[in-house]
Design an enzyme around this catalytic site. Structure first.
Site, PDB file in Angstrom:
ATOM      1  N   GLU A  99       0.835  -1.216   0.000  1.00 57.97           N
ATOM      2  CA  GLU A  99       0.000   0.000   0.000  1.00 57.97           C
ATOM      3  C   GLU A  99       0.858   1.251   0.000  1.00 57.97           C
ATOM      4  OE1 GLU A  99      -2.688   1.380  -0.378  1.00 57.97           O
ATOM      5  OE2 GLU A  99      -4.350   0.584   0.771  1.00 57.97           O
ATOM      6  N   ASP A 103      -5.101   5.258   5.209  1.00 58.61           N
ATOM      7  CA  ASP A 103      -5.706   6.500   5.685  1.00 58.61           C
ATOM      8  C   ASP A 103      -6.883   6.120   6.599  1.00 58.61           C
ATOM      9  OD1 ASP A 103      -6.362   9.239   5.772  1.00 58.61           O
ATOM     10  OD2 ASP A 103      -7.480   9.158   3.907  1.00 58.61           O
TER      11      ASP A 103
HETATM   12  P1  IMP Z   1      -8.238   4.693   2.815  1.00 58.18           P
HETATM   13  O1  IMP Z   1      -9.217   3.742   2.249  1.00 58.18           O
HETATM   14  O2  IMP Z   1      -8.934   5.921   3.355  1.00 58.18           O
HETATM   15  O3  IMP Z   1      -7.313   4.102   3.843  1.00 58.18           O
HETATM   16  O4  IMP Z   1      -7.309   5.234   1.655  1.00 58.18           O
HETATM   17  C1  IMP Z   1      -7.431   4.737   0.403  1.00 58.18           C
HETATM   18  C2  IMP Z   1      -6.638   5.400  -0.659  1.00 58.18           C
HETATM   19  O5  IMP Z   1      -6.851   6.811  -0.600  1.00 58.18           O
HETATM   20  C3  IMP Z   1      -5.143   5.231  -0.575  1.00 58.18           C
HETATM   21  O6  IMP Z   1      -4.703   4.003  -1.084  1.00 58.18           O
HETATM   22  C4  IMP Z   1      -4.708   6.405  -1.427  1.00 58.18           C
HETATM   23  O7  IMP Z   1      -4.753   6.066  -2.797  1.00 58.18           O
HETATM   24  C5  IMP Z   1      -5.749   7.470  -1.131  1.00 58.18           C
HETATM   25  N1  IMP Z   1      -5.250   8.443  -0.140  1.00 58.18           N
HETATM   26  C6  IMP Z   1      -5.501   8.494   1.178  1.00 58.18           C
HETATM   27  N2  IMP Z   1      -4.834   9.509   1.763  1.00 58.18           N
HETATM   28  C7  IMP Z   1      -4.140  10.107   0.768  1.00 58.18           C
HETATM   29  C8  IMP Z   1      -3.213  11.217   0.726  1.00 58.18           C
HETATM   30  O8  IMP Z   1      -2.880  11.897   1.713  1.00 58.18           O
HETATM   31  N3  IMP Z   1      -2.702  11.497  -0.510  1.00 58.18           N
HETATM   32  C9  IMP Z   1      -3.021  10.798  -1.628  1.00 58.18           C
HETATM   33  N4  IMP Z   1      -3.854   9.757  -1.630  1.00 58.18           N
HETATM   34  C10 IMP Z   1      -4.404   9.419  -0.447  1.00 58.18           C
END
Ligand code: IMP
Ligand code: MG
Length: 175
Positions: A99, A103
């Site tokens: 990954e 986030d």
């Molecule tokens: P999650 O499902 O919220 O944990 O995050 C999923 C996806 O969101 C990650 O694999 C990233 O592609 C994108 N993402 C989350 N935070 C960021 C950031 O700060 N910058 C760029 N992409 C992000």
């Protein structure tokens, strides 16, 4: 007035290279004698995957899955969907998910559930960055590069609306 946010370096390419090397040493030690499948989540993990596997002297295989939880911009859509599915079987295999960032944890959590159903021999997570302040669902990260603050990151594969992926450093966007 120009309100375009400017990328400011948070982790330099040298710091990233050192973190990737440290992770490769740990991973190689744990997977010696095994033939793991590394599964990268598209698109953000492609650069990390490319650098990591070049340091892994193991008979590994590389796969990618396309998952999407973002509709664009800096806020999560909240729902994960498969936009490109897995091509090879992971049954009985040692699987390591790669990954770019964890986030909210929704994307990784979704993929882990999806992969467990396919009965791998083992399933672990390697994340370059972790933003624990935003977590909505618990995710165990077995190999971690950096813990990061609650800021939107770009560069080294990470994007904002498909831009900035090509920056060689991990940056925060500042107005
Ligand atoms: P999650 O499902 O919220 O944990 O995050 C999923 C996806 O969101 C990650 O694999 C990233 O592609 C994108 N993402 C989350 N935070 C960021 C950031 O700060 N910058 C760029 N992409 C992000
Ligand atoms: Mg993204």
């Amino acid at each position: 007035m120009n309100s375009q946010p400017e990328p400011r370096i948070l982790f330099s390419r040298e710091e990233i290279a050192a973190a990737v090397k440290r992770l490769a040493v740990e991973i190689r030690k744990d997977y010696l004698g095994k033939r793991p499948i590394l599964i990268g989540i598209l698109k953000g993990s492609f650069m990390f995957m490319a650098d990591l596997i070049r340091l892994l002297d193991l008979p590994l295989e590389v796969e990618f899955v396309g998952l999407s939880s973002y509709r664009g911009g800096t806020e999560s859509w909240g729902k994960v969907k498969v936009v490109q599915s897995l091509r090879s079987s992971v049954k009985g295999r040692h699987v390591l998910v790669i990954e770019d960032i964890v986030d909210t944890g929704l994307t990784t959590g979704f993929l882990l559930k999806y992969l467990w159903k396919k009965k791998p021999a083992s399933l672990k997570v390697c994340a370059l960055t972790d933003k624990p302040s935003r977590r909505q669902t618990p995710v165990t990260i077995d190999y971690l590069g950096f813990t990061v603050p609650n800021k939107f990151l770009v560069g080294y594969g990470l994007d904002l609306d498909q831009k900035f992926r090509n920056l060689p450093d991990i940056c925060v966007l500042e107005d």
